[in-house]
Scaffold this motif. Structure first.
Motif, mmCIF file in Angstrom:
data_model
loop_
_atom_site.group_PDB
_atom_site.id
_atom_site.type_symbol
_atom_site.label_atom_id
_atom_site.label_comp_id
_atom_site.label_asym_id
_atom_site.label_seq_id
_atom_site.Cartn_x
_atom_site.Cartn_y
_atom_site.Cartn_z
ATOM 1 N N TYR A 424 0.841 -1.203 0.000
ATOM 2 C CA TYR A 424 0.000 0.000 0.000
ATOM 3 C C TYR A 424 0.877 1.254 0.000
ATOM 4 C CZ TYR A 424 -3.340 3.510 1.682
ATOM 5 O OH TYR A 424 -4.108 4.645 1.825
ATOM 6 N N SER A 427 2.381 1.880 -3.333
ATOM 7 C CA SER A 427 1.417 2.348 -4.343
ATOM 8 C C SER A 427 1.077 3.827 -4.190
ATOM 9 C CB SER A 427 0.128 1.526 -4.260
ATOM 10 O OG SER A 427 -0.596 1.840 -3.079
ATOM 11 N N LYS A 428 1.399 4.427 -3.037
ATOM 12 C CA LYS A 428 1.014 5.810 -2.773
ATOM 13 C C LYS A 428 2.110 6.831 -3.078
ATOM 14 C CE LYS A 428 -3.137 4.962 -1.476
ATOM 15 N NZ LYS A 428 -4.281 5.472 -2.266
ATOM 16 N N PHE A 449 -4.911 3.503 5.373
ATOM 17 C CA PHE A 449 -4.903 2.077 5.059
ATOM 18 C C PHE A 449 -5.883 1.326 5.960
ATOM 19 C CE2 PHE A 449 -2.943 -2.170 5.939
ATOM 20 C CZ PHE A 449 -3.118 -2.722 4.677
ATOM 21 N N ASP A 452 -9.366 1.973 4.841
ATOM 22 C CA ASP A 452 -9.655 1.189 3.629
ATOM 23 C C ASP A 452 -9.977 -0.258 3.978
ATOM 24 O OD1 ASP A 452 -9.230 3.420 2.104
ATOM 25 O OD2 ASP A 452 -7.294 2.787 1.285
#
Length: 654
Positions: A424, A427-428, A449, A452
């Motif tokens: 995660y 990906s950011k 996170f 989510d």
């Protein structure tokens, strides 16, 4: 795709209307040993009862046969493996996302936003703006520069400079060069939410403080506020400008001729029936469904319609991209009530920046519902992996991620590993987050996170928490499969199997008959004396052009003609018309007088396949489906528990 949306859209509506399932259930029937239960049958029967137009389908015996046939088709679809189709799986996922919105939103916040949106919808604002662009994720220093620039521009205007002139000079909205920043009239949901807030909170004639949106900072000047125009009901007469891609030079002359007849006192609805080329409305006297601002694809048409009054109810001829029109006011309606607007507003909110407020509220609830306790040691190890390369989108995952694969935290019964959090974070990198130092960055990323993961778990668990949600998803699943199967086995075949369609037509063609038809010229006028003179000319075989040239002038239109092929009983034919070659006597209907000249009679007879293709294809589909279901009944073993079915009948009839 439109057909599928309609097919499943109806399924969605009725599914949401269904009653709660019964707690008790018995096996009603089996297909190849697979049981189907009474609770599903009763629920589906009750929810569809008011939608069924065919009374025979309300009979429980008939309905059971239909229900078994439905389940047979679903079994066949699964047997063929259609459930493994990628497109099917994606569509099912898409429908689930739509349905889940009813269970994953904060209803209180949603209502507050609906209330606000409706209140604003009652007004339309005319506003101008000046835009100073700044990136949504810009550093605080860059944001401050843009803000101060906007303040400086505002000071210039407050000291007396013209807003429009300054907008042309400094606004970074490209359209300002042409419109001086004027955005015209708008209401709620037409602009981004932050801008809308700024506009609705600024008094007329005043200039707002800088308003921040994702585009930058705006200075908003409100020029005017007016009541929303609501809806209007009108009738129209339309003459097409083009037919089959070819321009019609006489279109303008025709609409002007019709307008002259209106000025002479002839009835709008009768002229619409005779001359309007909008086939969807001409038979109804030109009446259209009522509409509001922005609902039609022509602003000119809307403005003409809303500009009509009871004192001046008919427009002059005007042109749109579709053709030439004359519009007549029927009635005006105020804006829809709150209750009638609610569903539409909720849908708009879900697609608007307002949805963030709902998301934030839901996150707060889920944080309380799913308490998270992270593994501090594993979390610290993960944070140490992150370097400043993150800010330049150059950070790489650790070469060995196994040591981070333990459980970082749990949501309900779901365990979340440290490696998932690492992925995660990776990906950011291009999300524009600039929070420093790395420890604060990691805390912010973990907070997002965790939210989510809570939302994901909550969504994944809907079938377990809400039985009605599970039932509707089962219906979606079957409905999508059924659509794909019907398309493959019936609908496409009926369109492509030309030999089979032709053979079916041969067995059915006596059902598709033309009545007697005629080639005819129809002359009409409100003036009997002129039509009598025209009759003399018609009997002398003079042309319709010669007749119109004699009796019509630039100022007065006394005679109009229609020419074509008409079937016996057609609305355009005078009722007294004899279906034979010759010239009729003058007939009368209301204020109009008619002469019909028939040059050819086409006897009644069988329609060709091309002339009745639509109806034949529809009948052929039903024929194919019935034969196919009969074959399915032979392919699968069906066992109905009659004793249970009799109890179901008693239960439903109570």
């Amino acid at each position: 795709m439109k057909l599928k949306n309609l097919f499943l859209g109806l399924l969605m509506i009725v599914a949401l209307m269904s009653n709660a399932q019964s707690n008790s259930k018995e096996v009603l029937f089996t297909i190849d040993g697979k049981p189907y239960y009474t609770d599903e049958f009763i629920r589906v029967y009750n929810k569809n009862l008011d939608l069924v137009k065919d009374e025979s389908q309300k009979d429980l015996n008939q309905y059971l046969d239909l229900f078994v046939g439905y389940k047979l088709k679903v079994n066949k679809a699964n047997k063929l493996g259609l459930q493994n189709n990628t497109q099917y799986q994606n569509e099912l996922k898409s429908y689930r996302v739509q349905l889940a919105k009813n269970y994953t939103t904060d209803s209180k916040v949603t209502k507050e936003l609906v209330d606000e949106g409706y209140s604003r919808l009652l007004k339309e604002i005319n506003a101008s703006h000046i835009l100073i662009t700044v990136n949504e994720n810009a550093a605080p220093a860059d944001t401050l520069v843009a803000y101060n620039k906007a303040i400086g521009i505002r000071d210039r205007i407050l000291k007396g400079e013209d807003f429009g002139t300054v907008a042309q000079e400094v606004s970074q909205d490209p359209s300002a060069k042409e419109n001086k920043g004027n955005l015209g009239y708008f209401t709620s949901f037409r602009m981004v939410y932050a801008f809308e807030n700024g506009a609705y909170k600024t008094p007329v004639g005043r200039i707002s403080m800088p308003v921040r949106t994702r585009f930058g900072y705006h200075l908003i000047k409100v020029n005017d506020i007016r009541d929303n125009r609501g809806e209007v009901s009108v009738a129209h007469i339309m003459i097409l400008k083009t037919k089959d891609g070819v321009e019609v030079p006489a279109a303008k002359n025709t609409i002007e001729d019709v307008y002259k007849k209106l000025q002479q006192g002839e009835k709008f609805d009768e002229l619409a029936k005779q001359f309007s080329e909008d086939k969807s409305s001409s038979s109804k006297g030109g009446v259209l469904n009522r509409f509001g601002s922005g609902q039609l694809s022509s602003d000119d048409f809307e403005n003409q319609a809303f500009g009509l009054t009871k004192e001046n109810p008919i427009s002059k001829p005007f042109e749109t991209q579709f053709g030439w029109h004359i519009v007549k006011l029927i009635d005006k309606y105020p804006i829809k009530s709150y209750d009638n607007s609610k569903v539409e507003l909720e849908n708009k909110i879900s697609k608007d920046d307002r949805s963030r407020l709902i998301t934030n509220s839901l996150n707060e609830k889920l944080r309380k519902k799913y308490l998270i306790k992270k593994d501090a040691k594993l979390y610290t190890a993960i944070v140490k992996c992150i370097s400043n390369d993150f800010y330049d989108a150059k950070w790489e995952l650790p070469a060995d991620t196994k040591k981070y694969s333990g459980t970082l935290f749990s949501v309900g019964t779901k365990k979340i590993s440290g490696t998932i959090f690492l992925d995660y974070i990776y990906s950011k990198q291009k999300s524009g987050i600039t929070l420093k130092p790395v420890e604060k960055l990691a805390d912010k990323l973990f907070e997002n996170f965790a939210d989510d993961q809570r939302n994901q778990y909550n969504d994944e668990n809907l079938e377990n928490e809400f039985p009605e949600f599970s039932a509707v998803m089962d219906e979606y699943r079957d409905g999508l499969l059924l659509f794909d199967l019907m398309d493959k086995e019936i609908w496409q075949r009926s369109k492509t199997d030309s030999t089979g369609l032709k053979a079916f037509y041969e067995t059915q063609k006596e059902k598709h008959l033309w009545k007697t038809r005629v080639n005819a010229e129809i002359y009409s006028s409100t003036k009997l004396d002129i039509l009598k003179k025209a009759l003399v000319m018609i009997k002398k075989n003079q042309s319709s052009k010669e007749i119109k040239d004699k009796f019509n002038t630039q100022e007065v239109l006394n005679i109009m003609t229609n020419e074509g092929v008409y079937e016996e009983g057609a609305e355009a034919l005078p009722k007294e018309t004899k279906m034979e070659v010759g010239i009729s006597e003058i007939t009368n209907k209301g204020e109009y007088y008619f002469i019909t000249k028939i040059t050819k009679v086409i006897p009644a007879g069988v329609k060709t396949l091309e002339e009745c293709r639509g109806k034949v294809v529809n009948d052929y589909q039903q024929y194919l489906e019935q034969n196919w279901v009969n074959e399915l009944k032979k392919e699968f073993s069906i066992n109905v528990n009659q004793d249970v079915f009799e109890n179901v009948k008693k239960q439903i009839k109570k």
